[in-house]
Design a protein around this motif. Structure first.
Motif, PDB file in Angstrom:
ATOM      1  N   PRO A 158       0.806  -1.238   0.000  1.00 43.96           N
ATOM      2  CA  PRO A 158       0.000   0.000   0.000  1.00 43.96           C
ATOM      3  C   PRO A 158       0.831   1.277   0.000  1.00 43.96           C
ATOM      4  N   GLY A 159       1.870   1.329   0.839  1.00 43.98           N
ATOM      5  CA  GLY A 159       2.697   2.530   0.871  1.00 43.98           C
ATOM      6  C   GLY A 159       3.438   2.755  -0.432  1.00 43.98           C
ATOM      7  N   ALA A 160       3.956   1.675  -1.020  1.00 47.56           N
ATOM      8  CA  ALA A 160       4.674   1.807  -2.287  1.00 47.56           C
ATOM      9  C   ALA A 160       3.750   2.277  -3.402  1.00 47.56           C
ATOM     10  N   VAL A 161       2.544   1.714  -3.460  1.00 43.42           N
ATOM     11  CA  VAL A 161       1.605   2.096  -4.521  1.00 43.42           C
ATOM     12  C   VAL A 161       1.165   3.547  -4.359  1.00 43.42           C
ATOM     13  N   ARG A 162       0.911   3.979  -3.127  1.00 42.03           N
ATOM     14  CA  ARG A 162       0.484   5.364  -2.912  1.00 42.03           C
ATOM     15  C   ARG A 162       1.562   6.354  -3.339  1.00 42.03           C
ATOM     16  N   LEU A 163       2.807   6.055  -3.048  1.00 40.97           N
ATOM     17  CA  LEU A 163       3.881   6.946  -3.492  1.00 40.97           C
ATOM     18  C   LEU A 163       4.020   6.926  -5.005  1.00 40.97           C
ATOM     19  N   LEU A 164       3.948   5.741  -5.605  1.00 38.72           N
ATOM     20  CA  LEU A 164       4.170   5.633  -7.045  1.00 38.72           C
ATOM     21  C   LEU A 164       3.047   6.280  -7.850  1.00 38.72           C
ATOM     22  N   VAL A 165       1.800   6.211  -7.369  1.00 44.34           N
ATOM     23  CA  VAL A 165       0.737   6.880  -8.121  1.00 44.34           C
ATOM     24  C   VAL A 165       0.889   8.396  -8.024  1.00 44.34           C
ATOM     25  N   GLU A 166       1.422   8.892  -6.909  1.00 47.04           N
ATOM     26  CA  GLU A 166       1.685  10.333  -6.822  1.00 47.04           C
ATOM     27  C   GLU A 166       2.786  10.730  -7.798  1.00 47.04           C
ATOM     28  N   LEU A 167       3.831   9.907  -7.884  1.00 51.56           N
ATOM     29  CA  LEU A 167       4.912  10.193  -8.827  1.00 51.56           C
ATOM     30  C   LEU A 167       4.411  10.125 -10.272  1.00 51.56           C
ATOM     31  N   ALA A 168       3.539   9.165 -10.565  1.00 47.22           N
ATOM     32  CA  ALA A 168       2.993   9.060 -11.913  1.00 47.22           C
ATOM     33  C   ALA A 168       2.125  10.266 -12.249  1.00 47.22           C
ATOM     34  N   ALA A 169       1.300  10.710 -11.297  1.00 48.82           N
ATOM     35  CA  ALA A 169       0.474  11.894 -11.539  1.00 48.82           C
ATOM     36  C   ALA A 169       1.337  13.146 -11.663  1.00 48.82           C
TER      37      ALA A 169
END
Length: 311
Positions: free
Chosen positions: A214-225
């Protein structure tokens, strides 16, 4: 039995030791690629577990034949006073564990969907009452709040929520970058990806990979956005906007502009990527390797054992 045990052991190896290499590799590739690798590794873990359990429960037979064989072994054991075979015991225990995990997964997922629906309904009611922000397929709800807040809610009726304080603090270019960031969340279905990661983390958090997912996905979607917004509006306005609203986040189950690790996001805004062809090839190869990692470990274990014991 040997194949199933090797596959389940491969699942354990990947589940316990993959988070560290995934974290290191995520810093070397684009956020979309890293996001796919994390999710595909988790998918390979789930698929590998299901395949291993099926191999234990159905060792080379169809469902009906396997059930009859288990019943026959149990009846023979009772009639002759002997212990039953190991395969039915291992298969039954593994099936019970998987069934319990699947039940918990369904309950956690249903509860999360119910809470998200309530949150979404409240925002839609506020949007209708205000009569503002109904511009196009992705409306924006402007709330009277002094703090600079911006977040998005996904789903079939996705919307962006922003505060009037955001307009007062940011320039026109910065505000455009913030809204582009939130639109990127909706277009990329990031809310669905974070929901899947959250449910897996809450259900199977004893596995290190799924606990950190969960933490990795939340950071990565912010980076993608961030990357999508920077491509549209430039990195400068997005960077200054992120610094202005970094301390204010949105409600749970939303994706806020201030979410994630701000220092990492600011650093990655200036990072460069390699050639597009090389990047895509690496993404495909890494995704395939992540998906089949448990099976690859199982094959390596069986091959290594055979070389040792069968020279």
């Amino acid at each position: 039995m040997i194949t199933a045990a090797a596959l389940l052991l491969g699942v354990l190896v990947v589940g316990w030791w993959s988070p560290r290499p995934l974290s290191r590799l995520s810093a070397l590739v684009g956020p979309g690629t890293a996001l796919a690798w994390w999710l595909l590794t988790a998918a390979g873990l789930v698929v590998g577990t299901m395949a291993g359990v099926l191999l234990l429960v159905l060792p080379g037979h169809g469902p009906a034949a396997a059930v009859l064989a288990v019943l026959h072994d149990c009846w023979a054991a009772v009639g002759h006073g002997e212990l039953p075979a190991l395969d039915p015991i291992a298969g039954g225990a593994a099936a019970a564990v998987v069934l319990a995990a699947a039940t918990r997964l369904a309950l956690v997922s249903a509860g999360r969907r119910r809470r998200h629906a309530v949150l979404h309904r409240r925002h839609l009611v506020a949007l209708q009452l205000s009569g503002a922000g109904g511009d196009g397929p992705l409306p924006t709800l402007w709330v009277p709040r002094d703090e600079p807040v911006a977040y998005s809610l996904g789903g079939r009726r996705a919307l962006i929520v922003a505060s009037t304080g955001l307009k007062d603090r940011l320039s026109a270019r910065e505000l455009h970058a913030v809204l582009a960031h939130e639109r990127a969340h909706v277009r990329g279905r990031h809310h669905l990806l974070t929901a899947v990661a959250d449910v897996l983390g809450r259900t199977l958090g004893f596995v290190p990979l799924l606990r950190e997912l969960p933490g990795a996905v939340r950071l990565l979607v912010e980076l993608a956005a961030d990357r999508a917004a920077a491509a549209q509006c430039g990195a400068g306005p997005l960077r200054s906007a992120l610094l202005a609203i970094r301390a204010v986040e949105g409600p749970r189950r939303s994706l806020a502009m201030a979410g994630g690790d701000t220092a990492i996001r600011l650093q990655r805004l200036t990072a460069r990527t390699g050639p597009r062809l090389v990047t895509r090839a690496a993404a495909v190869a890494g995704g395939f390797a992540a998906l089949v990692a448990p099976a690859a470990v199982a094959v390596a274990l069986v091959a290594g054992t055979s070389l040792v014991w069968c020279p």
